[in-house]
Design an enzyme around this catalytic site. Structure first.
Site, short mmCIF file in Angstrom:
data_model
loop_
_atom_site.label_atom_id
_atom_site.label_comp_id
_atom_site.label_asym_id
_atom_site.label_seq_id
_atom_site.Cartn_x
_atom_site.Cartn_y
_atom_site.Cartn_z
N PRO A 239 -9.27 40.29 8.53
CG PRO A 239 -11.37 40.66 9.47
CD PRO A 239 -10.28 39.64 9.38
CG ASP A 417 -8.13 39.90 13.06
OD1 ASP A 417 -9.22 40.12 12.52
OD2 ASP A 417 -7.68 38.75 13.23
CG HIS A 418 -12.96 45.33 12.04
ND1 HIS A 418 -13.63 45.43 13.23
CD2 HIS A 418 -13.26 46.44 11.35
CE1 HIS A 418 -14.32 46.55 13.26
NE2 HIS A 418 -14.10 47.21 12.13
NE ARG A 419 -10.10 37.15 12.05
CZ ARG A 419 -9.28 36.11 11.89
NH1 ARG A 419 -9.76 34.95 11.47
NH2 ARG A 419 -8.00 36.23 12.14
#
Length: 446
Positions: A239, A417-419
């Site tokens: 994401p 990467d929003h993870r």
């Protein structure tokens, strides 16, 4: 008696499944020595030159330039005992040699290029018999051996001569090489010959153009294919979040001018990219999440933190986008980074970047500023969690101490990467990079 061996396409990098033949360095009838470079191939990562592990005489090129071949497929036949006493390996209807040891040797990949087992297939050889049987139809001419200049099957006994790049250009421009007369020595067709043939005749009236006649279709392969697959996998797996920052880098540019006259930087090409690379390495110490990666290959997903920075630099080359790495960039000084960047870009520009040089990155910088672009939303490279885009440096109006002034200004954009990285962490990292570029003296506080 001759002893034939077939040379299979080797696995030059981990996970390689196929490669395109760019050009042969030899032709049938040439003598080759051990470890002589015989062919240049383009893998999904880079152009690679392959040496041959035997000495002998080339008898046949099994693949033409421009063709894509699977790893393990035979591409070349060599007589390793021309005129010797070794017994020939019997061949029936294109099958492998009957001698198991010879077959095993024939199927070995090149030393150092992997342990993949290869099943070699031999083209049938035409053998003459003492008393040929009568035939009722004309006997077709033997198939000619492939050559580095051969571009297609002969017509009426004539084969146009052109090197692989010229052949590729003719294919792209829709030029039939059989219609051309080569102007180079020996009748070899040149790029200029092809381009002249592609130009429309000035006196000819404009003819109706059928749909699609002004379109070109180019097969997706090599670096372009690998880039497309990687970008799609990244865009639809991680994401992405992108943040932007505009920075007054006037102090950085002034420091750059002073350092260029310093003896320590003599002969070094000191670019704004070198400052950005140093800023990334420093800022990553305070926000190690940008140098981590999401790993869900096991039963439980993990975030893997890297205690080193292998800095990828996106580089545009004639073969497409490549991202070679500067190993342990975080341990380098500014002058060392500047030298490493110069070596990296010149190697990439010449198409000499090795597949190994593009593996194992932890963070990437893409310098869109060299194209006059202000910013963008870059896609994260697979195996990483963040990428920084560095924009063009422009003279722009800027408020300094309440007064309007003309300053050197650039834009930065960070995709992450929003993870792995939350908004607070991504913002902090981008702000740190901006602060280091706006005032390099801030570095002593890190």
């Amino acid at each position: 008696m001759p002893e034939y061996k077939q040379f299979p396409l080797a696995d030059t990098a981990e996970g390689l499944t196929e490669a395109e033949i760019l050009g042969w360095r030899i032709k049938p009838g040439d003598e080759v020595t051990v470890n002589q470079i015989v062919v240049e191939i383009e893998t999904a990562k880079a152009a690679v030159e392959l040496p041959i592990p035997w000495a002998g005489v080339v008898t046949e090129l099994l693949v033409e330039p421009g063709q894509t071949v699977e790893v393990g497929a035979p591409i070349l036949t060599v007589d390793v005992d021309p005129g010797g006493a070794a017994a020939p390996a019997p061949v029936t209807n294109g099958s492998a040699p009957a001698d198991p040891q010879a077959a095993e040797e024939e199927m070995k990949p090149l030393v150092g290029y992997g342990s993949k087992t290869v099943v070699a297939k031999r083209r049938p050889r035409k053998t003459a018999t003492a008393t040929p049987e009568p035939v009722s139809e004309p006997v077709p001419e033997p198939e000619p051996m492939a050559s580095v200049h051969t571009v297609s099957a002969p017509r009426g006994g004539y084969v146009p001569l052109a090197k692989p790049p010229v052949r590729k250009l003719a294919k792209e421009l829709g030029v039939d090489l059989y219609d051309l007369t080569g102007t180079a020595e020996g009748g070899v067709i040149t790029r200029e010959d092809v381009r002249r043939a592609a130009e429309p005749a000035s006196a000819a009236p404009a003819a109706p153009v059928a749909a699609g006649a002004r379109e070109r279709r180019v097969p997706v392969k090599g670096v372009r294919k690998a880039t497309a697959q990687a970008m799609v996998a990244s865009a639809f797996t991680a994401p992405h979040v992108t943040e932007f920052l505009t920075v007054d880098v006037t102090p950085m540019m002034e420091l750059r001018q002073r350092l260029k006259t310093s003896p320590a930087f003599a002969g070094v090409k000191l670019t704004p990219l070198a400052f950005a690379a140093k800023a990334v390495c420093l800022a990553a110490r305070r926000t190690p999440d940008v140098n981590a990666v999401w790993d869900d290959s096991g039963a439980t997903a993990e975030i893997v933190y890297k205690d080193y920075v292998h800095l990828g630099i996106a580089a545009a080359t004639p073969r497409g986008l490549v991202v070679p790495k500067i190993r342990d960039a975080d341990a380098m000084s500014l002058v060392d980074l500047a030298r490493a960047l110069e070596d990296l870009t010149s190697t990439a520009r010449d198409g000499k970047t090795t597949p190994e040089a593009m593996l194992g990155g932890t963070f990437t910088i893409t310098n869109v500023g060299v194209f006059g672009v202000d910013t963008g939303t870059p896609i994260i490279n697979p195996g990483e969690s963040a990428i920084l885009a560095v924009g063009a440096i422009r003279d722009m109006p800027w408020v300094v101490d309440g007064e309007l002034a003309v300053r050197k200004v650039m834009q930065l954009s960070l995709s992450f990467d929003h993870r792995v990285i939350d908004g607070q962490q991504g913002s902090q990292f981008l702000a740190d990079v901006g602060a280091l570029l706006a005032d390099p003296a801030v570095a002593i506080t890190f």
